[in-house]
Design a protein around this motif. Structure first.
Motif, PDB file in Angstrom:
ATOM      1  N   LYS B  92       0.822  -1.214   0.000  1.00  0.00           N
ATOM      2  CA  LYS B  92       0.000   0.000   0.000  1.00  0.00           C
ATOM      3  C   LYS B  92       0.856   1.264   0.000  1.00  0.00           C
ATOM      4  N   TYR B  93       2.070   1.199   0.572  1.00  0.00           N
ATOM      5  CA  TYR B  93       2.934   2.373   0.544  1.00  0.00           C
ATOM      6  C   TYR B  93       3.584   2.542  -0.830  1.00  0.00           C
ATOM      7  N   VAL B  94       4.035   1.444  -1.375  1.00  0.00           N
ATOM      8  CA  VAL B  94       4.750   1.512  -2.654  1.00  0.00           C
ATOM      9  C   VAL B  94       3.820   1.960  -3.779  1.00  0.00           C
ATOM     10  N   THR B  95       2.543   1.631  -3.665  1.00  0.00           N
ATOM     11  CA  THR B  95       1.618   1.960  -4.749  1.00  0.00           C
ATOM     12  C   THR B  95       0.818   3.234  -4.499  1.00  0.00           C
ATOM     13  N   THR B  96       1.038   3.879  -3.352  1.00  0.00           N
ATOM     14  CA  THR B  96       0.290   5.118  -3.095  1.00  0.00           C
ATOM     15  C   THR B  96       1.174   6.286  -2.680  1.00  0.00           C
ATOM     16  N   TYR B  97       2.475   6.092  -2.676  1.00  0.00           N
ATOM     17  CA  TYR B  97       3.399   7.176  -2.321  1.00  0.00           C
ATOM     18  C   TYR B  97       4.430   7.239  -3.437  1.00  0.00           C
ATOM     19  N   ASN B  98       4.134   8.021  -4.453  1.00  0.00           N
ATOM     20  CA  ASN B  98       4.925   7.948  -5.676  1.00  0.00           C
ATOM     21  C   ASN B  98       5.363   9.315  -6.175  1.00  0.00           C
ATOM     22  N   ASN B  99       6.522   9.327  -6.793  1.00  0.00           N
ATOM     23  CA  ASN B  99       6.935  10.462  -7.609  1.00  0.00           C
ATOM     24  C   ASN B  99       6.752  10.074  -9.074  1.00  0.00           C
ATOM     25  N   PHE B 100       5.998  10.876  -9.790  1.00  0.00           N
ATOM     26  CA  PHE B 100       5.808  10.645 -11.236  1.00  0.00           C
ATOM     27  C   PHE B 100       5.496  12.026 -11.805  1.00  0.00           C
ATOM     28  N   TYR B 101       6.567  12.721 -12.190  1.00  0.00           N
ATOM     29  CA  TYR B 101       6.476  14.150 -12.441  1.00  0.00           C
ATOM     30  C   TYR B 101       5.487  14.499 -13.538  1.00  0.00           C
ATOM     31  N   GLU B 102       5.251  13.570 -14.450  1.00  0.00           N
ATOM     32  CA  GLU B 102       4.298  13.820 -15.533  1.00  0.00           C
ATOM     33  C   GLU B 102       2.885  14.064 -14.996  1.00  0.00           C
ATOM     34  N   PHE B 103       2.615  13.552 -13.806  1.00  0.00           N
ATOM     35  CA  PHE B 103       1.276  13.684 -13.231  1.00  0.00           C
ATOM     36  C   PHE B 103       1.230  14.705 -12.096  1.00  0.00           C
ATOM     37  N   GLY B 104       2.360  15.293 -11.768  1.00  0.00           N
ATOM     38  CA  GLY B 104       2.379  16.290 -10.716  1.00  0.00           C
ATOM     39  C   GLY B 104       3.580  16.119  -9.808  1.00  0.00           C
ATOM     40  N   SER B 105       3.696  17.061  -8.870  1.00  0.00           N
ATOM     41  CA  SER B 105       4.862  17.075  -7.989  1.00  0.00           C
ATOM     42  C   SER B 105       4.524  16.550  -6.602  1.00  0.00           C
ATOM     43  N   HIS B 106       3.271  16.157  -6.389  1.00  0.00           N
ATOM     44  CA  HIS B 106       2.869  15.661  -5.076  1.00  0.00           C
ATOM     45  C   HIS B 106       2.942  14.141  -5.042  1.00  0.00           C
ATOM     46  N   LYS B 107       2.635  13.575  -3.874  1.00  0.00           N
ATOM     47  CA  LYS B 107       2.817  12.130  -3.697  1.00  0.00           C
ATOM     48  C   LYS B 107       1.548  11.323  -3.966  1.00  0.00           C
ATOM     49  N   GLU B 108       0.474  12.005  -4.301  1.00  0.00           N
ATOM     50  CA  GLU B 108      -0.805  11.309  -4.448  1.00  0.00           C
ATOM     51  C   GLU B 108      -1.160  11.090  -5.913  1.00  0.00           C
ATOM     52  N   ILE B 109      -0.155  10.928  -6.742  1.00  0.00           N
ATOM     53  CA  ILE B 109      -0.432  10.882  -8.179  1.00  0.00           C
ATOM     54  C   ILE B 109      -1.064   9.564  -8.631  1.00  0.00           C
ATOM     55  N   HIS B 110      -1.236   8.611  -7.686  1.00  0.00           N
ATOM     56  CA  HIS B 110      -1.818   7.346  -8.133  1.00  0.00           C
ATOM     57  C   HIS B 110      -3.243   7.530  -8.645  1.00  0.00           C
ATOM     58  N   HIS B 111      -3.907   8.588  -8.234  1.00  0.00           N
ATOM     59  CA  HIS B 111      -5.244   8.861  -8.778  1.00  0.00           C
ATOM     60  C   HIS B 111      -5.129   9.304 -10.240  1.00  0.00           C
ATOM     61  N   GLN B 112      -4.314  10.321 -10.484  1.00  0.00           N
ATOM     62  CA  GLN B 112      -4.180  10.867 -11.835  1.00  0.00           C
ATOM     63  C   GLN B 112      -3.568   9.857 -12.795  1.00  0.00           C
ATOM     64  N   ALA B 113      -2.673   9.011 -12.295  1.00  0.00           N
ATOM     65  CA  ALA B 113      -1.953   8.082 -13.176  1.00  0.00           C
ATOM     66  C   ALA B 113      -2.876   7.065 -13.841  1.00  0.00           C
ATOM     67  N   GLN B 114      -4.083   6.894 -13.300  1.00  0.00           N
ATOM     68  CA  GLN B 114      -4.996   5.924 -13.917  1.00  0.00           C
ATOM     69  C   GLN B 114      -5.454   6.371 -15.302  1.00  0.00           C
ATOM     70  N   GLU B 115      -5.197   7.634 -15.644  1.00  0.00           N
ATOM     71  CA  GLU B 115      -5.546   8.125 -16.977  1.00  0.00           C
ATOM     72  C   GLU B 115      -4.627   7.560 -18.064  1.00  0.00           C
ATOM     73  N   LEU B 116      -3.484   7.066 -17.659  1.00  0.00           N
ATOM     74  CA  LEU B 116      -2.513   6.566 -18.637  1.00  0.00           C
ATOM     75  C   LEU B 116      -2.988   5.254 -19.247  1.00  0.00           C
ATOM     76  N   ARG B 117      -2.920   5.160 -20.556  1.00  0.00           N
ATOM     77  CA  ARG B 117      -3.258   3.913 -21.246  1.00  0.00           C
ATOM     78  C   ARG B 117      -1.963   3.144 -21.509  1.00  0.00           C
ATOM     79  N   VAL B 118      -1.897   1.914 -21.039  1.00  0.00           N
ATOM     80  CA  VAL B 118      -0.644   1.154 -21.159  1.00  0.00           C
ATOM     81  C   VAL B 118      -0.743   0.025 -22.193  1.00  0.00           C
ATOM     82  N   ARG B 119      -1.842  -0.057 -22.870  1.00  0.00           N
ATOM     83  CA  ARG B 119      -1.989  -0.958 -24.007  1.00  0.00           C
ATOM     84  C   ARG B 119      -2.836  -0.277 -25.079  1.00  0.00           C
ATOM     85  N   PRO B 120      -2.454  -0.349 -26.365  1.00  0.00           N
ATOM     86  CA  PRO B 120      -1.182  -0.889 -26.836  1.00  0.00           C
ATOM     87  C   PRO B 120      -0.009  -0.012 -26.400  1.00  0.00           C
TER      88      PRO B 120
END
Lengths: 115, 335
Positions: B92-120
């Protein structure tokens, strides 16, 4: 009976000094806004395509460290929504207009030295 | 007589995290000294302080669990050579406390990251290679030897975690690409999709995110390309479907959601080098004695715990990678 108003020298009071600083800041902002606009027009004359320079790009080029730090502070310690979409929307507006508007206001309220 | 020599990456039992701390995230936040700031911002408290329950965790990466055709590849067998003497951080920590600058500078980007399409999802291999190619991620995965490795992960922000990645050695993709002799560096790029990644709407940043390694680093046995975590495909916020894991470097080097490997003769300028080279350089090897401008690197806060532990040179992986840098005196190896 006449009322004699006390004569106050704006240049000697704190208020007057503040107004003079306001004018200086206003002219500085106006200068940056004009430079930005001139840069856009020059680029347009050379390429034929008009591209607006957003405030965020200007900030990035002037001091990227402060832009990066403030984004992190706002998103981590205030609220992510405040940065995206609110501040990002503002940063995407043309720099010359965002600087020019406050510049015009500040210059207007500053004292006219010719009087 | 059995003589057991302690590996460079092993920690003592005393350094292991007590379970009570390991599962208590609120204490972690207090221990990190940001509780006051959080209390000053009620909305942030609600978002950051919430520990997701099972239902909300399942909702965090629905596409990865439902639509990912690679799901049947997991779990992969664990390579015990890379075990660490430290508890694995709770998922739960590894999947909810993330740096992913494309989605923002805060640690809660797991919400926004669901917009990414990974297939194809296609991966481009180009530059100084025998034959440039573009390959579908699932075809690539079928060609690669998947295994699980438990690595420590150290962020330049002075926090760390211990993660069971699934993936394959980066050397495998270097061999697959067949670089020419002139190739000395590998540059990696992530996706560019401002519709999904709102941070990329800040057009003044030099998107797409890019990182680089020397060929020697890329073919070192530790360099790993992760496609899964905790025996499942990678969640989007962790860099699905393909990310780098170089545990002896600070976390920003481990680029997420890779779409391109470019082999080059000259050192590429990375995303962070273009922005703040004095703070985030090309090498970025972990060193407790070289502080960052804002964070001392002498200790680290392990996610899910309340105590700080000492940081180790190369994040404890010196015996694997120290030799890579013996001839690089004069380089800023630890920034």
């Amino acid at each position: 009976m006449s009322i004699i108003k006390p004569r106050v020298s704006n240049t000697r009071s704190g208020h007057g000094l503040l107004l003079q600083v306001t004018g200086t800041v206003g002219w500085a902002l106006a200068a940056v806004a004009l430079i930005t606009l001139a840069y856009e027009l020059n680029a347009y004359s050379e390429s034929g395509a008009y591209r607006v320079i957003p405030l965020g790009e200007l900030w990035f080029n002037v001091n990227v460290a402060s832009l990066n730090l403030i984004q992190a502070v706002v998103q981590r310690y205030l609220h992510p929504f405040l940065w995206d979409p609110i501040i990002i929307t503002v940063l995407q507006w043309p720099a010359w207009s965002l600087l020019g508007a406050p510049a015009a206001i500040l210059v207007a309220i500053a004292p006219d030295r010719r009087r | 007589m059995l003589i057991r020599r302690k590996k460079g990456w092993e920690l003592s039992e005393a350094a292991a995290t007590p379970q009570a701390y390991y599962v208590d995230r609120r204490r972690l936040l207090a221990g990190m000294g940001i509780g006051g700031l959080i209390l000053a911002a009620p909305a942030a408290l609600q978002r950051i302080g919430a520990v997701p329950d099972a239902a909300s965790r399942a909702a965090l990466h629905p596409r990865a669990e439902i639509d990912d055709p690679s799901e049947k590849l997991y779990p992969a067998p664990r390579n015990v050579r890379y075990e660490v003497d430290r508890p694995i951080t709770a998922e739960k920590y590894v999947t909810t406390y993330n740096n992913f600058y494309e989605f923002g500078s805060h640690k809660e980007i797991h919400h926004q990251a669901q917009e990414l399409r990974v297939r194809p999802w296609e991966v481009r291999i180009d530059g100084l290679v025998e034959r440039e190619m573009t390959i579908d991620i699932d075809r690539l995965l079928r060609r690669m030897p998947l295994e699980e490795r438990v690595y420590r992960h150290r962020c330049v922000e002075a926090w760390s975690m211990t993660v069971p990645w699934t993936g394959f050695p980066m050397k495998a993709i270097v061999d697959f690409a067949r670089p020419l002799a002139a190739a000395r560096y590998v540059e990696m790029q992530t996706f560019f999709d401002p519709e999904a990644a709102r941070g990329q709407r800040q057009a003044w940043y030099p998107w797409p995110y890019s990182e680089g390694l020397t060929i020697e680093e890329a073919t070192n046995e530790l360099a790993f390309l992760a496609t899964g975590v905790y025996g499942k495909p990678l969640p989007k916020q962790n860099g699905a479907p393909l990310r780098l894991a170089v545990p002896w470097k600070y976390g920003f080097k481990s680029i997420k959601s890779i779409v391109r490997f470019r082999f080059e003769a000259t050192r590429p300028r990375t995303f962070w080098e273009r922005i703040q080279p004095a703070e985030y350089g090309f090498w970025a090897n972990v060193n407790p004695h070289v502080p960052h401008r804002r964070w001392s690197q002498s200790t680290e806060q392990v996610l899910g715990t309340q105590t700080r532990i000492p940081t180790r040179l190369f994040n404890g992986y010196g015996e694997f990678v120290q030799h890579l840098y013996d001839r690089l005196a004069g380089e800023r190896l630890f920034t």
